[in-house]
Structure formats: C-alpha cells, structure tokens
Design a protein around this motif. Structure first.
Motif, PDB file in Angstrom:
ATOM      1  N   THR A  51      -0.251  19.579   8.803  1.00  0.00           N
ATOM      2  CA  THR A  51      -0.536  18.147   8.838  1.00  0.00           C
ATOM      3  C   THR A  51       0.101  17.467   7.639  1.00  0.00           C
ATOM      4  OG1 THR A  51      -2.616  18.482   7.640  1.00  0.00           O
ATOM      5  CG2 THR A  51      -2.718  18.438  10.049  1.00  0.00           C
ATOM      6  N   LEU A  52       0.477  16.202   7.830  1.00  0.00           N
ATOM      7  CA  LEU A  52       1.127  15.434   6.772  1.00  0.00           C
ATOM      8  C   LEU A  52       0.213  14.308   6.318  1.00  0.00           C
ATOM      9  CD1 LEU A  52       4.778  14.316   6.559  1.00  0.00           C
ATOM     10  CD2 LEU A  52       3.018  12.563   6.443  1.00  0.00           C
ATOM     11  N   SER A  53       0.145  14.104   5.001  1.00  0.00           N
ATOM     12  CA  SER A  53      -0.640  13.000   4.432  1.00  0.00           C
ATOM     13  C   SER A  53       0.054  12.475   3.185  1.00  0.00           C
ATOM     14  CB  SER A  53      -2.063  13.470   4.086  1.00  0.00           C
ATOM     15  OG  SER A  53      -2.022  14.463   3.071  1.00  0.00           O
ATOM     16  N   TYR A  54      -0.320  11.245   2.782  1.00  0.00           N
ATOM     17  CA  TYR A  54       0.257  10.647   1.573  1.00  0.00           C
ATOM     18  C   TYR A  54      -0.606   9.476   1.136  1.00  0.00           C
ATOM     19  CZ  TYR A  54       2.237   7.982   5.447  1.00  0.00           C
ATOM     20  OH  TYR A  54       2.400   7.286   6.611  1.00  0.00           O
ATOM     21  N   ASP A  55      -0.358   9.004  -0.088  1.00  0.00           N
ATOM     22  CA  ASP A  55      -1.131   7.873  -0.618  1.00  0.00           C
ATOM     23  C   ASP A  55      -0.544   6.535  -0.188  1.00  0.00           C
ATOM     24  OD1 ASP A  55      -2.820   9.642  -1.818  1.00  0.00           O
ATOM     25  OD2 ASP A  55      -2.001   9.386  -3.852  1.00  0.00           O
ATOM     26  N   LEU A  57       3.139   4.541   1.682  1.00  0.00           N
ATOM     27  CA  LEU A  57       4.487   4.574   2.262  1.00  0.00           C
ATOM     28  C   LEU A  57       5.073   3.180   2.160  1.00  0.00           C
ATOM     29  CD1 LEU A  57       5.653   6.325   5.499  1.00  0.00           C
ATOM     30  CD2 LEU A  57       6.304   3.956   5.059  1.00  0.00           C
ATOM     31  N   ASP A  58       6.226   3.072   1.483  1.00  0.00           N
ATOM     32  CA  ASP A  58       6.897   1.783   1.306  1.00  0.00           C
ATOM     33  C   ASP A  58       8.168   1.799   2.149  1.00  0.00           C
ATOM     34  OD1 ASP A  58       7.663  -0.694   0.416  1.00  0.00           O
ATOM     35  OD2 ASP A  58       8.671   0.085  -1.356  1.00  0.00           O
ATOM     36  N   ILE A  68       7.698   7.449  -0.394  1.00  0.00           N
ATOM     37  CA  ILE A  68       6.354   7.970  -0.134  1.00  0.00           C
ATOM     38  C   ILE A  68       5.803   8.544  -1.435  1.00  0.00           C
ATOM     39  CG2 ILE A  68       4.950   9.534   1.259  1.00  0.00           C
ATOM     40  CD1 ILE A  68       7.163   9.564   3.330  1.00  0.00           C
ATOM     41  N   LYS A  69       4.602   8.169  -1.763  1.00  0.00           N
ATOM     42  CA  LYS A  69       3.955   8.675  -2.972  1.00  0.00           C
ATOM     43  C   LYS A  69       2.918   9.736  -2.616  1.00  0.00           C
ATOM     44  CE  LYS A  69       4.538   4.351  -5.565  1.00  0.00           C
ATOM     45  NZ  LYS A  69       3.838   3.245  -6.282  1.00  0.00           N
ATOM     46  N   LEU A 100       6.943  12.042  -5.592  1.00  0.00           N
ATOM     47  CA  LEU A 100       7.711  10.900  -5.117  1.00  0.00           C
ATOM     48  C   LEU A 100       8.791  11.389  -4.158  1.00  0.00           C
ATOM     49  CD1 LEU A 100       7.699   7.832  -5.588  1.00  0.00           C
ATOM     50  CD2 LEU A 100       9.560   8.164  -7.230  1.00  0.00           C
ATOM     51  N   PHE A 101       8.731  10.852  -2.952  1.00  0.00           N
ATOM     52  CA  PHE A 101       9.663  11.235  -1.894  1.00  0.00           C
ATOM     53  C   PHE A 101      10.478  10.007  -1.517  1.00  0.00           C
ATOM     54  CE2 PHE A 101      10.891  11.746   2.522  1.00  0.00           C
ATOM     55  CZ  PHE A 101      11.240  13.074   2.641  1.00  0.00           C
ATOM     56  N   LYS A 102      11.805  10.067  -1.719  1.00  0.00           N
ATOM     57  CA  LYS A 102      12.654   8.904  -1.470  1.00  0.00           C
ATOM     58  C   LYS A 102      13.699   9.211  -0.407  1.00  0.00           C
ATOM     59  CE  LYS A 102      12.359   6.945  -6.145  1.00  0.00           C
ATOM     60  NZ  LYS A 102      13.135   6.507  -7.328  1.00  0.00           N
TER      61      LYS A 102
END
Length: 605
Positions: A51-55, A57-58, A68-69, A100-102
C-alpha cells in the motif's frame, strides 16, 4: 496611454487570470483522480501486498511537476502470510520511506486518456529501504504457472512507462535475512543510484540492449563491512561501483581479516588452524553478464582483475591439530561444489604478495616464506558443466619472486571433469642463493644453509587424489648445512659444529652435478598422505625430488644411516655431549629426509 493599449492589456490580464484559474481547477479536480490511480497501480501490480501513503502531494499540471512528502510503501504482513500459504510469496519483501519524492516533466493527460506515463526525471532524497529476505524452497523449483512480467501486471492501467532519468541520493538500506527463525542484518549507507532511459511496454522486455528495461543502472556504495556468523572474520571494502551500461564492477580496498589478535584467535579456536589476512587494492570485473545474474543467479565475467595487495597465512603449531582426510577437497574440486554458477573466462593477477608464516611448536620461533610481486593469469575458472563440456581444463600461469630473489614460474592445469582429481603442474626457479630460505628453515628446523647457490630448478609433474609423479631437476653448487644448538643450550654449540661437518661429508652432495660429474635427476613417485592439503602434497612431492637430487636415494639413505650410527659411536667415545648431538642428528635426518619403509606402487591416473 491610448484606449487600444488599455484593451490589449485588459485582454492579456484576463487570459492570464483564466489560465491560472484553469490550472487551479484542473489541479484541484485531477489531484484526487491521480492519487487514486497511483494507489490502484501499486495495489494491482503487487497483488495487494503493498500500500502507498504520504503526507502531501503537490501537483502542478502546467509544468508537469509532482512533489510528494514522506512517501511510504508498506507491505501488508497478513497478505504476505496468505501468499506464503499459497506458495506464491516472493523471498524478498520491501518497506520504503522517502522524505521527498520529486517528479519532473510528467504529462498527466497521457496517464488519464492514453494510459501512458512519460517522465523527464524522478528524484528521491534520502530514501530508506528495508528488505526482509525469507527463504522459500518453492521459489527454487520451476512453476507450471507462467510468471507475469511487470508489464502484464500493469497493462490494465498503463500501456507504457518511459522515464529519462531516476536519481536516488544518499540511500540507507537495511537487508534482513531470516533463516530458520534466526535474523541477520546487513546495512548500507549513503548509496547513490542513477537509472537512465527506462522503457516498459509490450516490446521492451525483448530488447537485448536493455537490462531490466533500462539502458543504464549505475550504483556507488561508499563502504561496507560484514562480520561472519562465527564472529572470527570480517570483510569490508572502501567503495563499490556497478555500471550495467559499461558492464563492469569495481571494488577498491577489499579486506578480509580476523576480528581479533592472533593470541585471542588461537585461544578461542584451540587448534592449529590458519589465521588468514587478505587485502586487495583493486578487484574489477569487466564484461560482466548482469542478465545471467538476474535470471540464473550466475556470476559471469569475461575478464577479472585482481591488482595490488597481500595474502598472509599464519599457523601456530603450539596448538593441537585435528587432521581430517583432504582427498577430494582440493581447490578445483571445491569449485565444482559451489552452488552459485561461476563462469570467469580470465582472471588477471598483478602485484600480489603472498607469505606463509609458521610459529614452531618446538623452537618457539616464527619462520616465513614469501612470494613477492606475483603476476599471472587464470583461465576457464568455472563450475558450469556446459562450459566444461567445451573445455574441461582450468589453467593458471603464475610468476613471483621467491623470498624476493629467484623468479618462480609455475603452470597448473586442472581436469575439472576428472573423477580422481587429475592435474598437472610444471615450472622453474631462476638462480638464487640457497641461504635465502634460512628465514623459514632456521626458525622451524633449527638448521641453516651456511652457503649454496641454486643454479636451476625445473619440474614437470602430474597428480591425482592419491599420488604425484614426474621429473624434477635441481642443480646447485657449494651447499653447506649447519645444525644449530638448541635455543638456550650454549654447551652444545661445539658438538653441533662437529655433527654439521659429518652431515656435509656423508649425507648431502655439495653440488649437482656432484664432484664425480654425475648429474642427479629425480624421478618422483610420491604417495599422498590423505590428511595433507593439496598445496602440502605439491610441496612434499617437490621435496621428494630435492632429496633425490642432493643424493638421498633410498639405497644411499640406508647406507648413510649406517654411517651416521658409526659416526655417533665414534664421537660418543670422546664426549657424551657429542653423542647426544649425534643422536639429534640422526633424528634430524630421519625427520627431514624421512625414509619410506614401503615401496611406492604405481597407481592409475
């Protein structure tokens, strides 16, 4: 300002506001669509394991940027257990965290309407990877069900993925291996990874110019250290570089050494085993077959370079030895038993120093023999039956300076298909002073070569698991031996001079050819002691050749033993101390030039 310019500026302002509003609207409404699609893709492509999660998404649709932070990909342990029960679970499972995912240059519309993902670059800052490896025997067997490719798993959502560059900077990786309930962790830090030109579509898997859908994977690991499970040794390297485009692997400052001092090592081992230290400046593999590594777990390379370094082997004979039968476990035979498929076409060795040191259990001194500036080549180093069907011989051609003086050249050939370990070895040693060997003879045998010049050594031998045989030439001049007093026994010094004189007069030829012009050439037929290692057996067979060349044939040895008894009786009538020394002389002769009571029998190859 004329009214017409006001109209133009008003129109431009309106268009900018409209574009900004459209961008905001699309971003606000497409963001949840994109989030849903990404999460669905992760779930479906992993059989619901991840599963994917994040704080946060811009998304900037106009520029094609996504940030994605605190991104996390987490395995579901309950799903993994279900996969294990169904015997479909992979050996590895992953937990990934990225601060940090860009993503730059992504076309959102192509994802939604064309099911194609095209990206200019992806960058992950300080990612953490936790990999847990649990062995499953069923993954070693061939499944009847066709294995789905990554494209087959994703094609319902995407028809193609194309990424120009992926950068992963300062990766922290933890690898946990679970075997029979026991966990062992390995950690890598500050690893850098660059992946170039990724393409996943219906045809890319068949593109031979790509490795796992990429044109290049470049990895840089700044350092690593591994301690063996028994805690006696550790392995490390300074840097590892891997490049799938240039097809090479580079390791620098590779070290394998004990984790403790020699006294501590032997106190724990409690036996006369070897204390080994290895250090190599460079280990490089060119034309490495990454595809074979991925598909067959095979290590295959056209050329391997081992450059600069030292190999040190130490043995303390104060401790007991527990001999075991070494027949069938020579290095080339052990290679065939390695589970990993190995295929190294050529191994080049340059500037390598090899030293063997032994602590005498009797005289409490260290003796060393060294081989300096070793260079050479090994070919067809493999346990691959297909390769051995074409060429069954593994060969090595090495050269080194013995005691940093005489040039030793040695050629080995191993029949890798032989049932009884058939092999050959031949070589030569250039002229050098015999006294150079005192660094190992004096401490270990309490005897020294006071003079002597080696003119030529040449050997041409064959061997099996049970015996070695062949021709041995040893030409020398001016050979003199001194038997030394026992350490701490000053009273025996004079008597040792007398016995040394008798040994030189009766037991050894001063030169070869000898003073009668007879040239002694050895015909070696050495029966292997089953408890001796391969290298010790090679040495003992060469020693048998030396014995013959210095004049110690079996018949003459028997005769000279009688002469020693006569000399001992004569000396004993004058001094008791000299008698004791003569007895030691006889023991020395019987120990170093030991007679074989049984006549060697011919064995079949």
């Amino acid at each position: 300002m004329k009214p017409v310019w006001k109209w133009i500026l008003s129109i431009i302002a309106f268009l900018l506001l409209a574009a900004a509003g459209a961008t905001w609207y699309l971003t606000a409404h497409w963001k949840p669509i994109l989030e849903t699609k990404i999460k669905e893709l992760v779930m479906q492509s992993s059989d619901s394991l991840y599963t994917l999660s994040y704080d946060d998404l811009d998304l900037n649709i106009t520029l094609g940027h996504i940030t994605i932070k605190n991104l996390k990909i987490t395995p579901d342990t309950a799903v993994y257990r279900q996969l294990e029960q169904a015997k479909k679970a992979a050996d590895n499972r992953y937990a990934i965290g990225v601060k940090l995912f860009k993503v730059n240059g992504v076309k959102i519309r192509d994802i939604i309407f064309n099911k194609e993902l095209s990206v200019k670059s992806i960058k992950l800052d300080q990612p953490d990877f936790n990999i847990v490896n649990t062995y499953h025997a069923y993954n070693d067997t061939i499944s009847n069900e066709p294995k789905k490719s990554f494209y087959e798993k994703m094609k319902d959502n995407l028809q193609a993925i194309a990424v120009e560059d992926i950068y992963l900077d300062s990766i922290n990786m933890k690898y946990t291996q679970v075997q029979q309930g026991v966990k062992q962790d390995y950690t890598l830090r500050k690893v850098n990874l660059h992946v170039q030109d990724i393409l996943v579509d219906s045809l890319s898997s068949a593109d031979s110019s790509r490795f796992y859908h990429t044109k290049m994977i470049a990895i840089s690991i700044p350092g690593f250290e591994y301690i063996t499970p028994d805690k006696f040794y550790k392995a490390s390297f300074q840097e590892l570089k891997i490049n799938t485009k240039t097809r090479d692997i580079l390791l620098t400052k590779v070290i394998y050494r004990p984790t403790m001092s020699k006294p501590a090592f032997y106190r724990l081992k409690k036996q006369a085993t070897s204390y080994i230290e290895l250090a190599f400046d460079t280990l490089r593999m060119d034309n490495f077959d990454f595809r074979s590594l991925l598909n067959n777990k095979a290590i295959a390379s056209r050329k391997t370079l081992l450059k600069g370094g030292k190999v040190s082997i130490y043995s303390d004979k104060h401790y007991p030895k527990f001999p075991i039968v070494k027949v069938g476990v020579s290095p080339h035979q052990q290679l065939l038993k390695v589970k990993t498929l190995l295929r190294l076409d050529t191994i080049l060795v340059k500037n390598l120093d090899l030293a063997y040191t032994e602590m005498s259990g009797k005289f409490h001194r260290e003796g060393t023999i060294s081989f300096n500036d070793m260079e050479g080549v090994l070919t067809n180093v493999t346990n691959d039956s297909a390769a051995l069907a074409k060429d069954k011989w593994m060969r090595s051609k090495l050269a080194a300076k013995v005691m940093n003086q005489g040039l030793l050249q040695a050629n080995f050939g191993f029949d890798m298909t032989s049932k009884n370990g058939y092999h050959t070895y031949s070589g030569s040693i250039s002229p050098m002073p015999a006294t150079a060997f005192n660094t190992i003879i004096r401490p270990l045998l309490n005897v020294e070569l006071s003079s002597g010049q080696i003119q030529k050594v040449r050997f041409d031998m064959q061997g099996t698991d049970y015996r070695n045989w062949g021709d041995f030439v040893f030409d020398y001049s001016g050979l003199k031996i001194n038997l030394l007093k026992k350490p701490g026994d000053d009273d025996s010094k004079k008597s040792m001079k007398i016995v040394s004189y008798l040994v030189n007069q009766f037991f050894v030829n001063e030169s070869n050819p000898d003073d009668k012009g007879i040239h002694h050439v050895a015909k070696v037929n050495y029966q292997r002691v089953p408890e001796h290692t391969f290298l010790k057996t090679v040495w003992q067979s060469l020693l048998a050749g030396i014995k013959q060349c210095v004049g110690l044939s079996k018949e003459r040895e028997d005769k000279l033993m009688g002469a020693a008894d006569t000399a001992k009786s004569t000396i004993s009538s004058t001094k008791e101390k000299t008698k004791t020394a003569a007895e030691k002389t006889e023991k020395f002769i019987k120990g170093i030039f030991k007679k074989d009571k049984k006549v060697d029998k011919e064995d079949s190859k």
